[in-house]
Design an enzyme around this catalytic site. Structure first.
Site, PDB file in Angstrom:
ATOM      1  N   ASN A  24       0.843  -1.196   0.000  1.00 13.57           N
ATOM      2  CA  ASN A  24       0.000   0.000   0.000  1.00 13.57           C
ATOM      3  C   ASN A  24       0.875   1.241   0.000  1.00 13.57           C
ATOM      4  OD1 ASN A  24       0.101   1.184   2.982  1.00 13.57           O
ATOM      5  ND2 ASN A  24       0.097  -1.050   3.126  1.00 13.57           N
ATOM      6  N   CYS A  47      -3.304  -5.743  -4.634  1.00 13.92           N
ATOM      7  CA  CYS A  47      -3.390  -7.123  -5.126  1.00 13.92           C
ATOM      8  C   CYS A  47      -4.726  -7.768  -4.806  1.00 13.92           C
ATOM      9  CB  CYS A  47      -2.253  -7.951  -4.529  1.00 13.92           C
ATOM     10  SG  CYS A  47      -0.640  -7.564  -5.223  1.00 13.92           S
ATOM     11  N   CYS A  68     -16.607  -3.383  -0.753  1.00 18.34           N
ATOM     12  CA  CYS A  68     -16.222  -4.026  -2.010  1.00 18.34           C
ATOM     13  C   CYS A  68     -15.312  -5.195  -1.634  1.00 18.34           C
ATOM     14  CB  CYS A  68     -15.542  -3.034  -2.949  1.00 18.34           C
ATOM     15  SG  CYS A  68     -14.023  -2.319  -2.288  1.00 18.34           S
TER      16      CYS A  68
END
Length: 367
Positions: free
Chosen positions: A125, A186, A328
């Site tokens: 990140n 990823c 999500c």
């Protein structure tokens, strides 16, 4: 007397006993014991790096195992840093392994990084990458950088001065971070399982070259590898005049900097899986899934409204509640959806986004 453990590399005339002594005396820190960190750690330990530090506060999850082959199914739920340390100690009991079962932060970075000669960044990140880069620049530590997404990976060596005194850092390539919801990690974009093995091994190879003083390391160069067509190319990284002005002036300023905030969207309050559980029990919340139809994992545990991000802007009028929690797969697209909602409704609705996405929630339920 020659150690038979390392005979295959000490027999290389470019490496020899001198190279092995340098490895035995070296101290390398690997930040992130995931897709990149696992292969890097295995080869650094096997090669005989004398002291290896491991920084990671995560736990092994089933979704890790297709690429993080240091672990097994029996390790699910265990600390990555502690489990990796045990496995590596069994691989090579002649070296010292120091696990840090915590995330690297502005408050502990100086203390941890100062103990090592070379730092490997295996995180996934942007907040961590900028934090690690800035800490390495301030501490004067070489940084071996690696990144992967889908079928492509990158490797570079930063903060190592060449003979002419030039030294580049991560901010010379990427001066400022993208918004948190602009580039998928990823979990969201996916990654072919073999790619982190290749890139992580390249990172270990760069560290070994630097320590043993052999070959031509990727100093001030960013190498990109595409696993679909096996094409590789590298770009020279030139130190930029303004890049150092973006880095905190000293560790006091570094500790005061909020890297998560620097890399995040401000359209929604991010919540952890525990808070998400509480909201699921509150009927005043509208729970919205912005994944595309037929994405996995399938959710049967609670009711939700499916509004795929690809058509989300056209569907916002379906949302009647004033308290909204969006999820999500990994937390990226939900932030994007939150930004769209905020542009429509301003502060009239309270908008929340599940940090780490439904995968984090699923992992949390399994532990």
């Amino acid at each position: 007397m020659e150690n038979p453990r390392y005979q295959r590399q000490t027999s290389l005339k470019e490496f020899g006993e001198a190279g092995q002594i340098r490895l035995n005396n070296a101290k390398v820190l690997v930040i992130g014991a995931g897709g990149l960190g696992c292969p890097a750690l295995q080869y650094l330990a096997g090669a005989g790096v004398g002291t290896i530090g491991i920084v990671d506060n995560d736990r092994v999850a089933l979704s890790n195992l297709h690429r993080q082959v240091l672990y097994s199914t029996d390790d699910i739920g265990l600390s990555k840093a502690l489990r990796a340390a045990d496995i590596l100690s069994a691989l090579n009991p002649e070296i010292d392994i120091i696990p840090f079962n915590e995330s690297l932060s502005t408050t502990n970075a100086q203390h941890i990084i100062s103990q090592f000669d070379i730092i490997l960044d295996g995180t996934d990140n942007f907040a961590s990458r900028y934090l690690i880069n800035d800490a390495c620049v301030l501490a004067g530590k070489p940084l071996v950088y690696g990144a992967i997404s889908r079928f492509e990976g990158q490797v570079a060596v930063f903060n190592w001065a060449t003979n002419n005194g030039r030294s580049s850092n991560y901010r010379d390539v990427f001066p400022n971070p993208p918004a948190e919801d602009e580039i998928l990690n990823c979990e969201e974009a996916g990654v072919i399982g073999t790619l982190p093995g290749m890139i992580g091994t390249m990172m270990a190879n760069e560290a070994i070259k630097l320590i043993a003083q052999i070959g031509v390391p990727l100093i001030n160069r960013l190498m990109t590898y595409n696993s679909l067509n096996n094409q590789m190319y590298d770009l020279e990284v030139q130190p930029q005049a303004g890049s150092h002005s973006l880095i905190p002036a000293n560790f006091a300023a570094f500790e005061a900097k909020d890297y998560e905030l620097m890399c995040s969207s401000q359209s929604a309050t991010q919540i952890d899986p525990d808070r998400f559980e509480e909201m699921l029990q509150d009927p005043s919340f509208s729970v919205i899934d912005v994944r595309e139809l037929n994405e996995t994992p399938v959710i049967n545990e609670f009711n939700y409204l499916s509004l795929p991000l690809s058509s989300f802007e056209k569907s916002v009028n379906q949302i009647k509640e004033n308290k909204i929690v969006i999820f999500c797969k990994s937390g990226k697209r939900s932030l994007n959806a939150a930004r769209i909602l905020a542009s429509h409704y301003g502060n009239s609705k309270k908008i929340y986004s599940l940090k780490g996405g439904i995968l984090a929630w699923k992992d949390h339920k399994e532990v």
